[in-house]
Motif scaffolding. Sequence first.
Motif, PDB file in Angstrom:
ATOM      1  N   ASP A   1       0.847  -1.172   0.000  1.00  0.00           N
ATOM      2  CA  ASP A   1       0.000   0.000   0.000  1.00  0.00           C
ATOM      3  C   ASP A   1       0.896   1.239   0.000  1.00  0.00           C
ATOM      4  O   ASP A   1       1.992   1.222   0.574  1.00  0.00           O
ATOM      5  N   ASP A   2       0.402   2.310  -0.595  1.00  0.00           N
ATOM      6  CA  ASP A   2       1.204   3.541  -0.676  1.00  0.00           C
ATOM      7  C   ASP A   2       1.601   4.067   0.698  1.00  0.00           C
ATOM      8  O   ASP A   2       2.636   4.714   0.845  1.00  0.00           O
ATOM      9  N   SER A   3       0.771   3.793   1.707  1.00  0.00           N
ATOM     10  CA  SER A   3       1.033   4.331   3.049  1.00  0.00           C
ATOM     11  C   SER A   3       2.292   3.751   3.689  1.00  0.00           C
ATOM     12  O   SER A   3       2.841   4.339   4.620  1.00  0.00           O
ATOM     13  N   VAL A   4       2.752   2.600   3.215  1.00  0.00           N
ATOM     14  CA  VAL A   4       3.922   1.964   3.820  1.00  0.00           C
ATOM     15  C   VAL A   4       5.062   1.756   2.842  1.00  0.00           C
ATOM     16  O   VAL A   4       6.140   1.294   3.231  1.00  0.00           O
TER      17      VAL A   4
ATOM     18  N   ASP B   1       0.777   6.489  14.080  1.00  0.00           N
ATOM     19  CA  ASP B   1      -0.367   5.978  13.310  1.00  0.00           C
ATOM     20  C   ASP B   1      -0.190   4.524  12.893  1.00  0.00           C
ATOM     21  O   ASP B   1      -1.155   3.878  12.462  1.00  0.00           O
ATOM     22  N   ASP B   2       1.035   3.997  13.008  1.00  0.00           N
ATOM     23  CA  ASP B   2       1.269   2.589  12.672  1.00  0.00           C
ATOM     24  C   ASP B   2       0.851   1.656  13.806  1.00  0.00           C
ATOM     25  O   ASP B   2       0.869   0.436  13.645  1.00  0.00           O
TER      26      ASP B   2
END
Length: 125
Positions: free
Chosen positions: A66-69, A94-95
């Motif tokens: 995913d782009d978030s990670v 947030d993780d």
Amino acid sequence: QVFLRESGGGSVQAGGSLKLSCTTSDYIYASNCIGWFRQVAGKEREEVAPIYLGAIYLGDGSTDYDDSVKGRFTISQDKAKNTVYLQMTTLKADDSGMYLCAAAYDGDCDDVDAWGQGTLVTVSS
């Protein structure tokens, strides 16, 4: 026997790293892919859908994120140990959450057939 067993969770400061493991039965390791998801701690999967983080295709070892990670998390495998890893770096508050690994027997990696119980990650700022 069908199982996925996560380990390696814990508490870490923001900016730190953590490596999670997902060890599975032989049956599960014959799946198409194993993915990592993050669940809000204290919530059931039926209440709040887990967030897809990424996956590894067990046959050729290719990965998806995913782009978030992307750029912070890396998924790898050790076929001899039936184990998939999630290396997490530059962790943020947030993780935080319950990290679950899950198997997709022969479909898309987010089309889950079996879930692990999870391992808790807490990132303090």
